[in-house]
Design an enzyme around this catalytic site. Structure first.
Site, PDB file in Angstrom:
ATOM      1  N   GLY A 254      36.591  47.624  43.025  1.00 37.30           N
ATOM      2  CA  GLY A 254      37.733  46.777  42.683  1.00 37.30           C
ATOM      3  C   GLY A 254      38.177  46.744  41.828  1.00 37.30           C
ATOM      4  O   GLY A 254      38.980  45.201  41.054  1.00 37.30           O
TER       5      GLY A 254
ATOM      6  N   LEU B  40      41.285  47.552  39.679  1.00 39.84           N
ATOM      7  CA  LEU B  40      42.632  47.494  40.463  1.00 39.84           C
ATOM      8  C   LEU B  40      43.090  45.632  40.176  1.00 39.84           C
ATOM      9  O   LEU B  40      44.416  45.438  40.349  1.00 39.84           O
ATOM     10  CB  LEU B  40      43.729  48.198  40.574  1.00 39.84           C
ATOM     11  CG  LEU B  40      43.868  50.146  40.596  1.00 39.84           C
ATOM     12  CD1 LEU B  40      44.142  50.607  41.178  1.00 39.84           C
ATOM     13  CD2 LEU B  40      43.625  49.880  38.540  1.00 39.84           C
TER      14      LEU B  40
ATOM     15  N   GLN C 269      42.463  41.863  40.286  1.00 38.46           N
ATOM     16  CA  GLN C 269      42.905  40.502  38.765  1.00 38.46           C
ATOM     17  C   GLN C 269      41.289  40.719  37.794  1.00 38.46           C
ATOM     18  O   GLN C 269      42.028  39.737  37.338  1.00 38.46           O
ATOM     19  CB  GLN C 269      42.559  38.918  39.328  1.00 38.46           C
ATOM     20  CG  GLN C 269      43.390  38.258  39.047  1.00 38.46           C
ATOM     21  CD  GLN C 269      43.516  36.849  39.458  1.00 38.46           C
ATOM     22  OE1 GLN C 269      43.324  36.871  40.863  1.00 38.46           O
ATOM     23  NE2 GLN C 269      44.042  36.032  39.128  1.00 38.46           N
ATOM     24  N   LEU C 270      40.543  41.468  38.250  1.00 40.82           N
ATOM     25  CA  LEU C 270      39.913  41.352  36.594  1.00 40.82           C
ATOM     26  C   LEU C 270      39.621  42.685  35.799  1.00 40.82           C
ATOM     27  O   LEU C 270      39.211  42.637  34.825  1.00 40.82           O
ATOM     28  CB  LEU C 270      38.186  41.412  37.127  1.00 40.82           C
ATOM     29  CG  LEU C 270      38.012  40.189  37.924  1.00 40.82           C
ATOM     30  CD1 LEU C 270      36.226  40.409  38.414  1.00 40.82           C
ATOM     31  CD2 LEU C 270      38.047  38.983  37.038  1.00 40.82           C
ATOM     32  N   ASP C 271      40.777  43.178  36.254  1.00 43.37           N
ATOM     33  CA  ASP C 271      41.696  43.619  35.217  1.00 43.37           C
ATOM     34  C   ASP C 271      41.052  44.775  34.139  1.00 43.37           C
ATOM     35  O   ASP C 271      40.657  45.082  32.900  1.00 43.37           O
ATOM     36  CB  ASP C 271      42.500  42.910  34.344  1.00 43.37           C
ATOM     37  CG  ASP C 271      43.129  43.542  33.097  1.00 43.37           C
ATOM     38  OD1 ASP C 271      43.027  42.707  31.747  1.00 43.37           O
ATOM     39  OD2 ASP C 271      43.903  44.328  33.128  1.00 43.37           O
ATOM     40  N   ILE C 272      40.599  45.814  35.239  1.00 44.21           N
ATOM     41  CA  ILE C 272      39.711  46.648  33.959  1.00 44.21           C
ATOM     42  C   ILE C 272      40.777  48.215  33.853  1.00 44.21           C
ATOM     43  O   ILE C 272      39.975  48.846  32.941  1.00 44.21           O
ATOM     44  CB  ILE C 272      38.748  47.739  35.313  1.00 44.21           C
ATOM     45  CG1 ILE C 272      37.313  46.196  35.413  1.00 44.21           C
ATOM     46  CG2 ILE C 272      37.856  48.711  34.765  1.00 44.21           C
ATOM     47  CD1 ILE C 272      36.667  46.216  34.876  1.00 44.21           C
TER      48      ILE C 272
ATOM     49  N   ASP D 221      36.976  52.997  49.458  1.00 45.93           N
ATOM     50  CA  ASP D 221      37.351  51.738  50.605  1.00 45.93           C
ATOM     51  C   ASP D 221      35.657  51.625  50.595  1.00 45.93           C
ATOM     52  O   ASP D 221      35.377  52.120  50.730  1.00 45.93           O
ATOM     53  CB  ASP D 221      37.478  52.476  51.726  1.00 45.93           C
ATOM     54  CG  ASP D 221      37.747  51.524  52.930  1.00 45.93           C
ATOM     55  OD1 ASP D 221      37.623  51.709  54.041  1.00 45.93           O
ATOM     56  OD2 ASP D 221      37.007  50.555  52.607  1.00 45.93           O
TER      57      ASP D 221
ATOM     58  N   TYR E 260      35.679  32.808  51.212  1.00 43.38           N
ATOM     59  CA  TYR E 260      34.998  33.421  49.638  1.00 43.38           C
ATOM     60  C   TYR E 260      33.879  32.806  48.943  1.00 43.38           C
ATOM     61  O   TYR E 260      32.924  33.407  48.898  1.00 43.38           O
ATOM     62  CB  TYR E 260      36.102  33.144  48.460  1.00 43.38           C
ATOM     63  CG  TYR E 260      35.741  33.513  47.216  1.00 43.38           C
ATOM     64  CD1 TYR E 260      36.265  32.308  46.090  1.00 43.38           C
ATOM     65  CD2 TYR E 260      35.830  34.823  47.244  1.00 43.38           C
ATOM     66  CE1 TYR E 260      35.889  33.147  44.494  1.00 43.38           C
ATOM     67  CE2 TYR E 260      36.032  34.812  45.835  1.00 43.38           C
ATOM     68  CZ  TYR E 260      36.220  34.036  44.588  1.00 43.38           C
ATOM     69  OH  TYR E 260      35.992  34.887  43.512  1.00 43.38           O
TER      70      TYR E 260
HETATM   71  C1  VAH Z   1      39.978  32.435  42.953  1.00 43.85           C
HETATM   72  N1  VAH Z   1      40.352  33.333  40.243  1.00 43.85           N
HETATM   73  O1  VAH Z   1      40.779  31.336  41.927  1.00 43.85           O
HETATM   74  C2  VAH Z   1      39.149  33.148  41.948  1.00 43.85           C
HETATM   75  C3  VAH Z   1      37.869  32.704  41.287  1.00 43.85           C
HETATM   76  C4  VAH Z   1      36.892  31.393  39.891  1.00 43.85           C
HETATM   77  C5  VAH Z   1      37.854  31.134  41.035  1.00 43.85           C
HETATM   78  O2  VAH Z   1      37.157  33.094  41.935  1.00 43.85           O
HETATM   79  O3  VAH Z   1      39.555  31.871  44.058  1.00 43.85           O
END
Ligand code: VAH
Length: 299
Positions: free
Chosen positions: A6, A8, A10-13, A30, A119
């Site tokens: 992952g 690429l 949102q955690l911008d590695i 995958d 999530y």
């Molecule tokens: C979200 N940015 O909003 C993520 C994060 C702390 C929230 O996991 O789902």
């Protein structure tokens, strides 16, 4: 040598600070393809697996079946791979791993966790499965519960905290941000620089120092109103309107207002460096530079 899934997202590695990760090649893989992951691990002599692949809160609610595959089956693949290949495993959790019956202000490391998103449920599952594999098989599993992570290098990726990324882009482009949360919705947040540094420092901590396998880490908690006011100190013309989205407001109202991260600070010396002022200044200057370099107008 570290394999980051992952990377690429949102955690911008893509562009981590050099003192954090020395970037290696990006390859397509995958997380549902165990054989492919195994080949990557063996062929690249991987010793650490950092598992970032996951669907975030809002996008997960819109696609529960895919979220179960990526967030749960994908997690099981990396757990099995870590055991089979004797890897050390880092998997992030989140403020989203708490729910409306959890203590919210602050939320401690150990308390009731009954999240109301797939999530959050998948992240609690990850915490519990990782700790089980640690106690049962001796796997060096480590987990940090991240606040909303704010980076200038990635676009919002379907999370509840993403307004806090979008507002900076809007402030420098249209000058107007429509916020999908109420102005007084307080959530824990963290600059991407602190997030990466916390992860690396935690991964480097001797196991004998760790009284837990899963820790909260905190930096700041702010409301849309507070971050808007701080941005307006730099860009007075920014206009913010509020149009709460019931789905995202309900999720945000079920999450902690603040984190208690005293165990992380005691056990392995965690200390944040970015507060709200530093975050706003860094985000605005970074996005200003990116827009200017791209020849885009800046409001
Ligand atoms: C979200 N940015 O909003 C993520 C994060 C702390 C929230 O996991 O789902």
């Amino acid at each position: 040598r570290i394999l980051i899934t992952g990377g690429l997202g949102q955690l911008d590695i893509k562009k981590p600070p050099p003192e954090v990760y020395k970037s290696g090649p990006f390859v397509y893989a995958d997380v549902l393809d165990y054989k492919n992951l195994k080949e990557l691990v063996v062929n690249n002599r991987i010793t650490w697996l950092v598992h970032y692949s996951a669907l975030l809160s809002v996008v997960g609610e819109a696609n529960v079946a895919l979220s179960r595959k990526i967030n749960i089956t994908g997690l099981h693949n990396v757990l099995d791979l870590a055991l089979e290949s004797c890897l050390r495993l880092f998997v992030p959790s989140t403020i989203g791993a708490f729910g409306p019956t959890s203590p919210r202000d602050p939320a401690p490391d150990l308390c009731v966790q009954r999240p109301r998103t797939i999530y959050g449920v998948s992240k609690v599952h990850g915490e519990l499965m990782g700790e089980y594999f640690h106690h049962k098989y001796g796997l060096d599993f480590r987990c940090l519960r991240y606040p909303g992570v704010i980076s200038a290098n990635t676009q919002p990726g379907g999370g509840t905290t993403d307004y806090a990324v979008q507002i900076f882009h809007d402030a420098l482009s249209t000058g107007h941000h429509e916020c999908y949360l109420r102005p007084d919705t307080r959530l824990p947040m963290m600059h991407i620089g602190d997030c990466h540094r916390a992860t690396v420092e935690f991964m480097q901590a001797p196991q004998c120092q760790l009284s837990l396998r899963t820790y909260n880490i905190a930096a700041m908690s702010f409301t849309p109103e507070e971050v808007a006011t701080e941005i307006q100190k730099h860009l007075p013309h920014l206009k913010v309107t509020y149009n709460p989205d019931p789905v995202r407001q309900t999720i945000a109202d079920s999450w902690p207002v603040r984190f208690d991260d005293s165990n992380a600070r005691r056990d392995w010396g965690w200390k944040s460096t970015y507060g709200l002022e530093e975050l706003v200044s860094d985000m605005l200057s970074s996005i200003y530079e990116k827009r200017t370099n791209a020849g885009l107008p800046v409001s």
